[in-house]
Scaffold this active site. Structure first.
Site, PDB file in Angstrom:
ATOM      1  N   ASP A  71      37.265  33.795  36.078  1.00  0.00           N
ATOM      2  CA  ASP A  71      36.706  34.807  36.979  1.00  0.00           C
ATOM      3  C   ASP A  71      37.655  35.991  37.144  1.00  0.00           C
ATOM      4  O   ASP A  71      38.844  35.910  36.849  1.00  0.00           O
ATOM      5  CB  ASP A  71      36.395  34.192  38.346  1.00  0.00           C
ATOM      6  CG  ASP A  71      37.633  33.591  39.007  1.00  0.00           C
ATOM      7  OD1 ASP A  71      38.431  32.933  38.305  1.00  0.00           O
ATOM      8  OD2 ASP A  71      37.816  33.785  40.218  1.00  0.00           O
ATOM      9  N   GLU A 136      39.039  30.947  40.777  1.00  0.00           N
ATOM     10  CA  GLU A 136      40.440  31.045  41.188  1.00  0.00           C
ATOM     11  C   GLU A 136      40.659  32.161  42.189  1.00  0.00           C
ATOM     12  O   GLU A 136      41.445  32.019  43.138  1.00  0.00           O
ATOM     13  CB  GLU A 136      41.324  31.263  39.951  1.00  0.00           C
ATOM     14  CG  GLU A 136      42.823  31.126  40.217  1.00  0.00           C
ATOM     15  CD  GLU A 136      43.486  32.404  40.701  1.00  0.00           C
ATOM     16  OE1 GLU A 136      44.646  32.337  41.185  1.00  0.00           O
ATOM     17  OE2 GLU A 136      42.870  33.482  40.596  1.00  0.00           O
ATOM     18  N   HIS A 351      44.025  43.697  40.254  1.00  0.00           N
ATOM     19  CA  HIS A 351      43.104  43.962  41.366  1.00  0.00           C
ATOM     20  C   HIS A 351      42.970  45.458  41.654  1.00  0.00           C
ATOM     21  O   HIS A 351      42.543  45.838  42.744  1.00  0.00           O
ATOM     22  CB  HIS A 351      43.550  43.220  42.639  1.00  0.00           C
ATOM     23  CG  HIS A 351      43.528  41.728  42.518  1.00  0.00           C
ATOM     24  ND1 HIS A 351      43.467  40.897  43.616  1.00  0.00           N
ATOM     25  CD2 HIS A 351      43.568  40.907  41.445  1.00  0.00           C
ATOM     26  CE1 HIS A 351      43.456  39.637  43.225  1.00  0.00           C
ATOM     27  NE2 HIS A 351      43.529  39.618  41.895  1.00  0.00           N
TER      28      HIS A 351
END
Length: 383
Positions: A71, A136, A351
């Site tokens: 993911d 995760e 991110h």
């Protein structure tokens, strides 16, 4: 494997949108890559469209584990991306796309190394198991499922391919994400004595929790201190009403000096005391993860350090991390094996918009994991 083919594997899986969901797309893709090889393939379903994948090669001997999650985090505002996040783009020696760093590059490099081992024509002196997990980024629940199902029981060591810039992360903090809800009695703001304000007990909780967490001043020599953040608070419906409901959330990063269970017990004690005074508070946790105890003295960490420096001539430092990984679940397996975090990405764009990995680093990772597997088998076969 030619570089072009190795890069294609990475770009193919980056193109799959597995944002906190739909990981079976990667399980499908990797299954197809290995279908004609003498390997054992197990798909472990967490939910519809969400399959963990376990691929095991080799017939006997010590088993090394490779771990990577399927993911990725949400891409956020697409206006902040120079190129579409799920359209892998190579520019100036870097590959851009969501998951390029965290951590599809680590997963792809492990896959390439396994395919190269299978195509080497050499008899493998040991076994290698890929553990590709779901979820995760929002709780490590895929890894927890694999541990519970026994897929880690035979491991003699585990390498997690999270970004580490070719250093070896040997410890990291744990996480406690918690939510506290408060119930009150809603009435008109002109007659507050007839109601019960749901926000005020939360304010007391926040103050007491912050004070208590701040009192935990002892610092781990590597990880540093425990941290606590009240991250969200919300309540009420309109300005002229006493709120009948409210909630807040908090994030705690724990160390081995202050274990998760101790901290959760302390939070629950605050809740209990405030409820005894008339509040109606309840607390719940979202996938708490325990800290990874230091692996610096393990044979695996020292072996990885030697292999990185010999293969790449750089990196290889033993370092700590603040963010949790699937290691928090794998250390709870029945077999006590060493775990390290070692990945090809630098981690500077995780991110974030325009996430990337340097192509040369990714290709170096493909070779490094193969070298590490050979050295691991040789070391563990010594009498």
């Amino acid at each position: 494997m030619e570089n072009k083919q190795a890069i294609k594997i990475l770009t193919d899986i980056i193109a799959l949108d597995t944002t906190n969901d739909h990981e079976s797309q990667i399980a499908d893709y990797l299954t197809d890559l290995f279908k004609d090889y003498p390997v054992k393939i197990d798909r472990v379903t967490y939910a519809p469209g969400r399959d963990n994948l376990v691929i095991t090669l080799g017939e006997s001997g010590p088993m090394l584990g490779f771990s990577g999650h399927e993911d990725v985090v949400d891409a956020g505002d697409l206006a902040n991306w120079q190129t579409p996040p799920f359209t892998p783009t190579i520019k100036a020696g870097k590959l851009y796309g969501r998951g390029a760093s965290d951590m599809k590059s680590g997963l792809a490099a492990m896959v390439v190394s396994m395919l190269d081992l299978l195509n080497s024509g050499k008899k493998l002196p040991g076994r290698l198991r890929l553990l590709a997990s779901v979820g995760e980024e929002i709780g490590e629940f895929g890894a927890a499922q694999l541990v519970k199902a026994g897929y880690a029981d035979e491991l003699a060591g585990l390498v997690i391919g999270e970004p580490s810039n070719f250093n070896i992360r040997v410890t990291h903090k744990g996480i406690i994400d918690y939510y506290v809800t408060s119930k009150g009695i809603g009435v008109h703001a002109s007659t507050p004595e007839l109601g019960r304000n749901a926000i005020m007990p939360l304010v007391k909780f926040a103050q007491e929790a912050q004070t208590l967490m701040a009192s935990h001043t002892e610092k781990d020599p590597v990880l540093g201190g425990l941290t606590h953040v009240i991250s969200q608070i919300q309540g009420g419906n309109q300005i002229n009403s006493v709120p009948d409901q409210a909630w807040l959330s908090g994030n705690i990063r724990t160390t081995p000096l202050y274990p998760n269970q101790q901290i959760m017990t302390e939070l629950e004690q605050i809740i209990s005391e405030l409820n005894a005074q008339g509040a109606q508070l309840a607390i719940r946790y979202s996938y708490p993860e325990v800290p990874l105890p230091s692996q610096a003295d393990t044979k695996l960490a020292k072996l990885a350090q030697r292999v990185v420096r010999k293969s790449l001539g750089r990196g290889g430092e033993l370092v700590a991390g603040t963010g949790a990984t699937d290691a928090s679940e794998y250390i709870q397996a029945s077999n006590n094996f060493p775990i390290i975090i070692l990945g090809p990405a630098a981690g500077v764009s995780d991110h974030q918009p325009n996430e990337f990995i340097a192509i040369d680093d990714y290709l170096a990772g493909c070779k490094l994991y193969q070298d590490l597997a050979w050295q691991f088998w040789q070391e563990n076969l010594k009498v």
